[in-house]
Write an enzyme that holds these catalytic residues in place. Structure first.
Site: not given
Lengths: 411, 411
Positions: B117, B193, B218-219, B370
């Site tokens: 990312f 990560d 938050y995922k 995605r």
């Protein structure tokens, strides 16, 4: 003249004399509904789409940082375009301190005041270590606004001076424009921590010739425990703004997801991670209580409050000479922020005894009792009730109650 | 075997096939009540006292970081004492990257994967610049788990390797234990990560021999937009843990307010500013949905979901050969995370057309569609409904609708 506490109805205050808004501001009534809507509607129903558009609106979470900046700007006396919101105070200060030092690459010294809130000293020291610079200490604002303290340490090797505008212990205040001018005389940058200022007085950063500033929003700005901080960078410095942590939100095109970092223009490059949406929404709602209020009104109300409490403290110190109550806040209006503090040998127990009587102030190590006055919701009646309770505690020596021998984790 | 989506009732989901929990997790029902209580009772009524004790409890806000760490630890396969919670992912990664580099002072290279990312690449580059180190790029996990990619760049000058466990575009996953072993062969530190991993699969950091890790919440952890990140440091490294930003909350005695910084022991020295209470409270409530769930159950459900969707994509790619649907997610179970992605020449329009049909995935530049599968609330029926909508969009070429020519700010 506006009466102190003239917007108290906008706050959900319990039946207390709350004189700790300089540590955690009271809850603005609109915040609860706003946060509930963010959780249930914007997140729960809008889900990922709320980044672009929250249900029923043309605006989305991605705009929150800018929206908060627009509400903060008038309280700082600056343009909204020059304000970033969203990190912690310490992280913001780290970013602006590194960026400031990088603007003076030939200079080796960072100055910080001994009266600073400790995190500022730690952050400046952290930056000095990372960039191989030296920390030089100066004295606090004292009774003269601090110009003499600065003159004693300034020279042409100073890159940046980082000062806490209002001393969190004593309430003494640096003379911001005069000190900034002294700093500029030596070619250094003036950075201000406004945690104990903004929301209670004008700071007028742009007019005062400040270079960099940061501040929290959970004290006089009432945005809730641990709410996000702001940072401000003078417009003429922004072309050279080069912060230490490049994050995806500071990228000119974050959703292009490129591996090379192309910074946004201006203070936007202080953006780092995904913005904290719940906290920024609470902040946006909280700042609504300042709508239509001028910083001059805030200051006038604040000075009425602190002046009256200070007079009470003087009276009580004279009435109870054995109690060794020693005022540490400057009596001169233009030399203090929005708090009044005094020393007492049993300051911790004294504050606890006041809390037990419904008067909330706080204690600062080792012997300071501290009382903050939030002009929007603190009234002159609060001041008088606090003084009456203080008289009773001093007279009864309730501060010596053995129940206060053990301290709370957070004081 | 547990059926995928077996805890869907614990979430407040609208009538959607929501396959974007890898970007923003759905709202756990308990969060709204908890956040309202924090705002109205803990802040509004408890005010400053809630730092020590929230009304009606023996615990206070000051304990939130530790409480969240205790709930996160089992999902990471680590001890709670080794987890810090509270900064953004980018800020946490900055802290652990600097700290990791300082643990290998004689080495000059930081390695980061090209599949990362972007913020990770920016942060590692930021650290390299501050510490005068060099960034070396390696390829992503590919189809073999990434050991070969690492072997191609490792040497005895590498201080730290920072890798994104699951590729946010393709869903390909590094073989964490094997890659960590390869990194250790060269005496370097392995940093992970876990943003696209934790909450959907075991990561077992301690058993896998990882050194440092960070991740967002938050995922798949469903803690809300911009919620705080966590950081983990292997116990044997903590004595040497030396982060770049010393803040007051990382002080051994923060309320002594001393000007010299004495760091807390262990990961506590990663604490910086005042913790974000609203967001940490939401996180604590959100993590409750994982109570009694094993990471093996999460993984089994995730693989059922991704395996089924992947088979649908293969079927549709064969049925519509002109559409150039090109799967980019590894077919081998052990090589993928909890998402399925494919390339399509009109990927942006395709995702928008699916959203218009109630199937929410997302688009990643330049041509990736995605779809994330959150094992607690995504069902096999969701998968089939998504595939049916995808078939309809491919057949009708609805993706070419001119309404999709202009992209949202957040994609």
């Amino acid at each position: 003249m506006t009466a102190p506490g003239w917007r108290r109805d906008l706050f959900a205050l319990p039946d207390l004399v709350y004189l700790d808004g300089n540590s955690l501001g009271a809850l603005p009534r609109t915040v609860a509904d706003r946060v509930a809507a963010v959780v249930e509607d914007e997140w729960g129903r809008g889900l990922i789409g709320s980044w672009n558009h929250v249900p029923g609106s043309s605006s989305g979470w991605i705009d929150l940082v800018d929206r908060c900046a627009r509400l903060l700007a008038p309280l700082l006396g600056v343009d909204a375009a020059d304000v970033h919101v969203g990190e912690s105070t310490s992280q913001s200060l780290f970013a602006t301190t590194v960026a400031g030092a990088r603007m003076r690459p030939d200079r080796r010294v960072l100055v910080v005041d001994r009266s600073t809130f400790p995190t500022d000293a730690y952050v400046v020291s952290s930056v000095a270590r990372l960039l191989d610079l030296e920390v030089r200490w100066c004295e606090g604002p004292g009774d003269d606004g601090g110009v003499a303290a600065l003159e004693a340490v300034l020279d042409d090797d100073v890159a940046l001076v980082s000062l806490t505008h209002v001393d969190f212990r004593t309430g003494a205040m640096f003379d911001l424009p005069a000190v900034a001018a002294a700093i500029h005389q030596h070619g250094a940058l003036a950075q201000w921590d406004l945690c104990h200022s903004t929301g209670a007085m004008p700071v007028d950063l742009a007019a005062a010739g400040a270079d960099l500033a940061v501040g929290c929003t959970y004290k006089y700005l009432n945005a809730g425990p641990g709410s996000p901080a702001y940072a401000w960078v003078a417009p003429h410095l922004q072309a050279d703004l080069d912060p230490p942590v490049a994050g995806w939100m500071g990228h000119a095109s974050p959703f292009a997801m490129r591996l090379d970092h192309e910074p946004r223009t201006g203070v936007g490059r202080l953006r780092v991670g995904t913005p904290p949406v719940l906290a920024l929404s609470a902040l946006e709602a909280a700042l609504g209580v300042f709508s239509g209020v001028t910083t001059a009104e805030l200051r006038a109300a604040s000075l009425q409050l602190t002046g009256r409490f200070l007079a009470h403290v003087d009276t009580l110190a004279a009435r109870f000479p054995d109690e060794q109550v020693a005022l540490v806040t400057p009596r001169a209006h233009h030399r203090r922020g929005s708090q009044v503090s005094f020393r007492h040998p049993h300051a911790y127990g004294l504050v606890q005894a006041l809390i037990a009587r419904g008067v909330v102030g706080d204690f600062r190590d080792p012997d300071i009792a501290r009382f903050g006055f939030a002009p929007l919701y603190t009234t002159l009646d609060d001041v008088d009730r606090a003084a009456a309770a203080l008289a009773e505690v001093l007279e009864s020596r309730a501060y010596a109650d053995p129940a206060y021998a053990e301290r709370n984790a957070v004081t």
